[in-house]
Motif scaffolding. Sequence first.
Motif, PDB file in Angstrom:
ATOM      1  N   ASN A  94     -10.510 -14.541 -31.493  1.00 13.55           N
ATOM      2  CA  ASN A  94      -9.644 -14.100 -30.390  1.00 13.55           C
ATOM      3  C   ASN A  94     -10.419 -13.256 -29.376  1.00 13.55           C
ATOM      4  OD1 ASN A  94      -7.444 -15.407 -31.445  1.00 13.55           O
ATOM      5  ND2 ASN A  94      -6.658 -13.616 -32.503  1.00 13.55           N
ATOM      6  N   ALA A  95     -11.381 -12.497 -29.837  1.00 13.62           N
ATOM      7  CA  ALA A  95     -12.189 -11.666 -28.940  1.00 13.62           C
ATOM      8  C   ALA A  95     -13.034 -12.532 -28.001  1.00 13.62           C
ATOM      9  CB  ALA A  95     -13.085 -10.741 -29.754  1.00 13.62           C
ATOM     10  N   LEU A  96     -13.371 -13.737 -28.452  1.00 10.66           N
ATOM     11  CA  LEU A  96     -14.157 -14.655 -27.593  1.00 10.66           C
ATOM     12  C   LEU A  96     -13.336 -15.095 -26.390  1.00 10.66           C
ATOM     13  CD1 LEU A  96     -15.958 -17.177 -29.991  1.00 10.66           C
ATOM     14  CD2 LEU A  96     -17.005 -15.424 -28.573  1.00 10.66           C
ATOM     15  N   ILE A 136     -18.814 -18.801 -33.299  1.00 14.22           N
ATOM     16  CA  ILE A 136     -18.631 -17.476 -32.694  1.00 14.22           C
ATOM     17  C   ILE A 136     -19.956 -16.997 -32.106  1.00 14.22           C
ATOM     18  CG2 ILE A 136     -18.154 -15.047 -33.197  1.00 14.22           C
ATOM     19  CD1 ILE A 136     -16.107 -16.066 -35.304  1.00 14.22           C
ATOM     20  N   ARG A 164     -10.334 -11.378 -40.339  1.00 14.94           N
ATOM     21  CA  ARG A 164     -11.538 -10.939 -39.620  1.00 14.94           C
ATOM     22  C   ARG A 164     -12.089 -12.035 -38.731  1.00 14.94           C
ATOM     23  NH1 ARG A 164     -14.591  -7.288 -44.272  1.00 14.94           N
ATOM     24  NH2 ARG A 164     -13.087  -5.592 -44.188  1.00 14.94           N
ATOM     25  N   HIS A 173      -9.779 -12.352 -35.653  1.00 14.66           N
ATOM     26  CA  HIS A 173     -10.014 -11.299 -34.660  1.00 14.66           C
ATOM     27  C   HIS A 173     -11.273 -11.598 -33.837  1.00 14.66           C
ATOM     28  CE1 HIS A 173      -6.841  -8.535 -35.608  1.00 14.66           C
ATOM     29  NE2 HIS A 173      -7.138  -8.562 -36.898  1.00 14.66           N
ATOM     30  N   ARG A 174     -12.308 -12.078 -34.524  1.00 17.80           N
ATOM     31  CA  ARG A 174     -13.556 -12.385 -33.817  1.00 17.80           C
ATOM     32  C   ARG A 174     -13.383 -13.576 -32.867  1.00 17.80           C
ATOM     33  NH1 ARG A 174     -17.867 -12.862 -38.386  1.00 17.80           N
ATOM     34  NH2 ARG A 174     -19.238 -13.366 -36.632  1.00 17.80           N
ATOM     35  N   LYS A 195     -11.136 -13.553 -24.727  1.00 15.27           N
ATOM     36  CA  LYS A 195     -10.813 -12.508 -23.735  1.00 15.27           C
ATOM     37  C   LYS A 195     -11.947 -12.266 -22.781  1.00 15.27           C
ATOM     38  CE  LYS A 195      -7.550 -10.242 -26.748  1.00 15.27           C
ATOM     39  NZ  LYS A 195      -7.221  -9.114 -27.557  1.00 15.27           N
ATOM     40  N   SER A 200     -15.729 -20.775 -27.447  1.00 15.76           N
ATOM     41  CA  SER A 200     -14.374 -20.413 -27.874  1.00 15.76           C
ATOM     42  C   SER A 200     -13.629 -21.608 -28.456  1.00 15.76           C
ATOM     43  CB  SER A 200     -13.600 -19.844 -26.690  1.00 15.76           C
ATOM     44  OG  SER A 200     -12.292 -19.521 -27.064  1.00 15.76           O
TER      45      SER A 200
END
Length: 88
Positions: free
Chosen positions: A84-86, A39, A78, A81-82, A88, A44
């Motif tokens: 998945n944020a990569l 991360i 957690r 979520h981290r 986007k 990703s």
Amino acid sequence: MANTPSAKKAVRKIERRTKINKSRRSQMRTYVRKVEEAIASGDSGAAVAALRAAEPLLMRAAQKGIVHKNTASRKVSRLSHRVNALGK
């Protein structure tokens, strides 16, 4: 100090179990750290692969009583979520 035979046996069992638990906890932490490093690097694909490897270990640790099941679920959530944020 353990005096009775059953207490001595209990001490031996606890020592064996402690070694196994330490090993599993260490392995779990290593895999979580790999996800966090992926991360941090912003990769990703590597993060997704590391999360797929870490999730079963976290849940197995919860099953074996090394961490509480809610703790394992929280960590997986957690990290997910981290990761998945990569993407986007």
